[in-house]
Design an enzyme around this catalytic site. Structure first.
Site, PDB file in Angstrom:
ATOM      1  N   CYS A   1     -44.138  26.148  17.702  1.00  0.00           N
ATOM      2  CA  CYS A   1     -44.797  26.165  19.006  1.00  0.00           C
ATOM      3  C   CYS A   1     -44.581  24.810  19.665  1.00  0.00           C
ATOM      4  O   CYS A   1     -44.998  23.780  19.112  1.00  0.00           O
ATOM      5  CB  CYS A   1     -46.285  26.457  18.857  1.00  0.00           C
ATOM      6  SG  CYS A   1     -47.186  26.404  20.426  1.00  0.00           S
TER       7      CYS A   1
ATOM      8  N   CYS B   1     -40.091  27.732  25.934  1.00  0.00           N
ATOM      9  CA  CYS B   1     -40.283  28.478  24.690  1.00  0.00           C
ATOM     10  C   CYS B   1     -39.690  29.879  24.829  1.00  0.00           C
ATOM     11  O   CYS B   1     -39.948  30.572  25.827  1.00  0.00           O
ATOM     12  CB  CYS B   1     -41.764  28.579  24.354  1.00  0.00           C
ATOM     13  SG  CYS B   1     -42.123  29.543  22.867  1.00  0.00           S
TER      14      CYS B   1
ATOM     15  N   CYS C   1     -65.496  21.713  30.488  1.00  0.00           N
ATOM     16  CA  CYS C   1     -64.279  22.495  30.254  1.00  0.00           C
ATOM     17  C   CYS C   1     -64.294  23.787  31.044  1.00  0.00           C
ATOM     18  O   CYS C   1     -63.455  24.665  30.830  1.00  0.00           O
ATOM     19  CB  CYS C   1     -64.117  22.793  28.761  1.00  0.00           C
ATOM     20  SG  CYS C   1     -65.483  23.734  28.048  1.00  0.00           S
TER      21      CYS C   1
END
Length: 419
Positions: free
Chosen positions: A152, A69, A373
């Site tokens: 993105c 990116c 997480c």
């Protein structure tokens, strides 16, 4: 101020990676954390205390690769696009190993499972007034400033229109001069949008937003979870069920991530007939479990439980799913409740499930499958379970947040047969 080091230019050698992906250099005056650097590299930095801003890579590591990116290092969304796959996977796995080690836990940690799939199905854009217009994008790295984003590469194909949608909606709301967050989710019915930060919408604004939803062909548009218009159900497939989550409600980051974690959960429960799914959300595990066994789904969010029960009522071929709204931080399931199940599955938020872990440790329940997480709170809760007689059979890290420092994991705990 006394003790404050002035910024200075230094040449450093990077020794290892930190938990956030920063390179760490050891110096006579302490560690220096340098973003976007890799072990073995010689770099020139502007140093300010323990932080270093990269100026030049004098000698790059062989593990350095080109970012995918053009906004990498400017946008704060990704931390690791410069890492070769082998280094990247080991860095993420090591976060789990390190967290367990700090808690004094020895357990097998599997190789990391890539669960990026087609990409992330949810994205949040921030919008702020800049002059006469609205700037929409992501936070810059280590800053509260915004950077405009037209595309993105880590997002799922269903979100290709998301930046343009966020910009148009922000333009409609710009008159409030309030900072906004626009959460956009790809669903089977199209884009599902929830706007936060504006406050209640009056009749004129609701009409404007309804017109915008029509023009943009949105499935659903809400503000602060309150639906402005629903043109199509924003369905998510969960096993045999099609679920319309509450607006802004929790979802696993990627479809592949959800499927991967669910498969690991099911594999740990080959003979279970009755399971409690704690912190169940809108049912990503409950529905898959119910293809084989009875399920009690427990969740504090009433809207999530409503979405779960609606989908359960419309889905054929499942074992019974009972649902309960309950705050498991304040009212964890107690020993006499837990002992009625063959196993418990829990997937708490980042804070972990300390109160529930204590009750599990005091119970006679045979199997706990813990989805987390946050490796740190998982390790804390794992220590509680182990002290209560469980053995940690193994941990599998799951990567559905590619290029970020986040890592999911699935840990399987079992009691010896004497219980």
């Amino acid at each position: 101020m006394p003790g404050t080091m002035l910024a200075m230019n230094e040449t450093l050698t990077i020794a290892r990676l930190g938990a956030r992906g920063d390179g760490i250099a050891e110096t006579p005056t302490g560690q220096v954390f340098v973003p976007y650097t890799l072990p073995g590299e010689t770099v020139r930095v502007v140093r300010d205390g323990e932080r270093g801003q990269l100026v030049e890579i004098i000698a790059p590591a062989q593990s350095r690769i080109a970012a995918i990116c053009p906004l990498f290092t400017r946008c704060g969304g990704c931390a690791a696009q410069h890492m070769a796959p082998g280094l990247y996977s080991e860095w993420k796995r090591q976060q789990v190993v390190t967290a367990l080690g700090r808690a004094g836990i020895e357990a097998p940690v599997a190789e990391i499972v890539d669960a990026h799939g087609a990409g992330r199905r949810r994205v949040t854009f921030h919008a702020r007034r800049e002059g006469i217009g609205m700037l929409v994008g992501f936070m810059q790295a280590r800053s509260h400033d915004l950077i405009a984003v037209e595309a993105c590469p880590v997002l799922a194909p269903g979100l290709v229109r998301a930046p343009a949608v966020a910009q148009l909606l922000a333009n409609r709301l710009g008159g409030s001069n309030k900072p906004l967050d626009l959460q956009i989710t790809a669903s089977d019915g199209g884009l599902d949008v929830d706007i936060r930060g504006h406050g209640p919408a009056g009749d004129k604004l609701r009409l404007s937003l309804t017109e915008a939803a029509e023009r943009l062909d949105l499935a659903r548009l809400a503000m602060h979870g309150e639906i402005i218009v629903e043109r199509r159900p924003p369905l998510q497939r969960m096993g045999k069920a099609s679920v319309a989550p509450a607006s802004g409600g929790f979802l696993q980051a990627t479809v592949t991530g959800e499927e991967t974690i669910a498969a690991l959960v099911l594999a740990a429960l080959p003979k279970a007939k009755h399971v409690a799914d704690l912190f169940a959300g809108c049912g990503p595990f409950s529905f898959r479990l119910a293809e084989r066994m009875k399920v009690l789904a427990v969740e504090s969010d009433k809207a999530a439980i409503l979405a779960l029960t609606r989908a359960a009522g419309a889905t054929q071929g499942l074992k019974p799913i009972a649902a309960e709204v309950r705050d498991l931080f304040r009212r964890p399931l107690l020993e006499h409740e837990l002992n009625g199940f063959d196993a418990v599955v829990l997937d708490p938020p980042r804070a972990g499930a300390e109160a529930q872990a204590k009750r599990l440790a005091a119970s006679k329940l045979g199997t706990v499958v813990y989805v987390s997480c946050d490796a740190g709170t998982f390790a804390r809760d794992a220590a509680i379970l182990i002290a209560g007689g469980y053995a940690l059979e193994g941990v599998t890290p799951v990567d559905q947040f590619r290029y970020s420092a986040h890592i999911e994991l699935v840990g399987v705990f079992r009691r010896p047969k004497k219980y």
